[in-house]
Design a protein around this motif. Structure first.
Motif, short mmCIF file in Angstrom:
data_model
loop_
_atom_site.label_atom_id
_atom_site.label_comp_id
_atom_site.label_asym_id
_atom_site.label_seq_id
_atom_site.Cartn_x
_atom_site.Cartn_y
_atom_site.Cartn_z
N GLN A 112 0.83 -1.21 0.00
CA GLN A 112 0.00 0.00 0.00
C GLN A 112 0.86 1.25 0.00
O GLN A 112 0.55 2.23 -0.69
CB GLN A 112 -0.93 0.01 1.22
N LEU A 113 1.95 1.24 0.78
CA LEU A 113 2.84 2.39 0.83
C LEU A 113 3.45 2.64 -0.55
O LEU A 113 3.46 3.77 -1.04
CB LEU A 113 3.95 2.16 1.86
N VAL A 114 3.97 1.61 -1.18
CA VAL A 114 4.59 1.75 -2.50
C VAL A 114 3.57 2.26 -3.52
O VAL A 114 3.88 3.18 -4.30
CB VAL A 114 5.23 0.42 -2.95
N ALA A 115 2.36 1.72 -3.50
CA ALA A 115 1.33 2.18 -4.44
C ALA A 115 1.01 3.65 -4.22
O ALA A 115 0.86 4.42 -5.19
CB ALA A 115 0.07 1.32 -4.28
N ARG A 116 0.92 4.09 -2.97
CA ARG A 116 0.63 5.50 -2.68
C ARG A 116 1.76 6.40 -3.17
O ARG A 116 1.52 7.45 -3.78
CB ARG A 116 0.42 5.70 -1.18
N LEU A 117 3.00 5.97 -2.96
CA LEU A 117 4.15 6.76 -3.40
C LEU A 117 4.21 6.85 -4.92
O LEU A 117 4.53 7.91 -5.48
CB LEU A 117 5.44 6.18 -2.83
N VAL A 118 3.89 5.77 -5.61
CA VAL A 118 3.84 5.79 -7.07
C VAL A 118 2.76 6.76 -7.54
O VAL A 118 2.96 7.55 -8.46
CB VAL A 118 3.63 4.37 -7.64
N LEU A 120 1.86 9.37 -6.11
CA LEU A 120 2.35 10.73 -5.86
C LEU A 120 3.44 11.16 -6.85
O LEU A 120 3.81 12.33 -6.88
CB LEU A 120 2.90 10.84 -4.43
N GLY A 121 3.97 10.22 -7.63
CA GLY A 121 4.99 10.57 -8.62
C GLY A 121 6.31 9.84 -8.49
O GLY A 121 7.24 10.09 -9.25
N ALA A 122 6.43 8.94 -7.51
CA ALA A 122 7.66 8.16 -7.36
C ALA A 122 7.69 7.03 -8.39
O ALA A 122 6.66 6.66 -8.96
CB ALA A 122 7.73 7.56 -5.95
N THR A 123 8.88 6.52 -8.64
CA THR A 123 9.02 5.35 -9.50
C THR A 123 9.74 4.25 -8.74
O THR A 123 10.61 4.51 -7.90
CB THR A 123 9.81 5.68 -10.79
N ARG A 124 9.36 3.02 -9.05
CA ARG A 124 10.02 1.86 -8.46
C ARG A 124 11.31 1.59 -9.21
O ARG A 124 11.35 1.64 -10.44
CB ARG A 124 9.13 0.63 -8.58
N VAL A 125 12.37 1.27 -8.46
CA VAL A 125 13.65 0.91 -9.07
C VAL A 125 13.84 -0.59 -8.97
O VAL A 125 14.03 -1.27 -9.96
CB VAL A 125 14.83 1.66 -8.41
N ARG A 126 13.80 -1.11 -7.74
CA ARG A 126 13.95 -2.55 -7.55
C ARG A 126 13.45 -2.93 -6.16
O ARG A 126 13.50 -2.16 -5.22
CB ARG A 126 15.39 -3.00 -7.74
N VAL A 138 13.49 0.00 -3.37
CA VAL A 138 14.29 1.17 -3.70
C VAL A 138 13.46 1.93 -4.72
O VAL A 138 12.98 1.36 -5.70
CB VAL A 138 15.67 0.78 -4.28
N MET A 139 13.29 3.24 -4.47
CA MET A 139 12.44 4.07 -5.33
C MET A 139 13.16 5.37 -5.67
O MET A 139 14.23 5.64 -5.14
CB MET A 139 11.10 4.33 -4.62
N ARG A 140 12.54 6.16 -6.55
CA ARG A 140 13.06 7.48 -6.90
C ARG A 140 11.93 8.50 -6.78
O ARG A 140 10.80 8.21 -7.18
CB ARG A 140 13.61 7.51 -8.32
N ASP A 141 12.28 9.69 -6.28
CA ASP A 141 11.29 10.78 -6.23
C ASP A 141 11.16 11.38 -7.63
O ASP A 141 11.82 10.93 -8.58
CB ASP A 141 11.65 11.79 -5.13
N PRO A 142 10.32 12.40 -7.83
CA PRO A 142 10.12 12.95 -9.18
C PRO A 142 11.37 13.50 -9.86
O PRO A 142 11.38 13.64 -11.08
CB PRO A 142 9.08 14.07 -8.95
#
Length: 150
Positions: A112-118, A120-126, A138-142
């Motif tokens: 749920q946290l990862v989905a919410r962050l995505v 908001l504009g984040a991307t999944r890395v791995r 591991v994610m990246r902000d905008p």
């Protein structure tokens, strides 16, 4: 003696990162409108030093968020506790961050946290699974700054 600190993050568009991180962390966007008005009236800054974002005056090239429970200067809107300051710089991000933020979700709520962050504009890395050390993304902000969702 303990010292106060803030985390300063170089950016290309400080207000974009301010919006993302305020929503991601549940932090308050700092509003320096009153301080800017005072500085303009006193002739200490000119109109070229200010910008507008989300209907309020901000310092051009700067934006910040603060923890909602921490003290702040009511006259200036500046946090005196946990805060992130974004400052625009001319150079683009060139490599991996040597420092990053970990966002901790509720137990069992990583998806749920990862989905919410995505959203908001984040991307999944791995996705990483470190056995007893835990599981995270591991994610990246905008703007491409790495962070972890744990």
């Amino acid at each position: 003696m303990t010292l106060s600190w803030k985390l300063v993050i170089d950016s290309m568009n400080a207000p974009v990162l301010e919006d993302f991180w305020a929503a991601a962390l549940g932090y308050e966007v700092e509003d320096p409108s009153e301080l800017i008005g005072q500085l303009l009236a006193a002739g200490r800054i000119g109109e070229e030093a200010i910008a507008e974002h989300q209907g309020r005056k901000t310092f051009r090239g700067y934006a910040a968020v603060r923890h909602p429970d921490d003290p702040f200067d009511e006259a200036g809107g500046i946090g005196r506790g946990r805060r992130l300051l974004f400052q625009d710089v001319p150079e683009v991000k060139a490599g991996k961050n040597r420092l990053h933020i970990d966002i901790h979700g509720e137990p069992g709520g990583l998806g749920q946290l990862v989905a919410r962050l995505v959203d908001l504009g984040a991307t999944r890395v791995r996705e990483e699974d470190r056995g007893p050390a835990g599981h995270w993304w591991v994610m990246r902000d905008p703007e491409g700054n790495e962070f972890c969702a744990v």
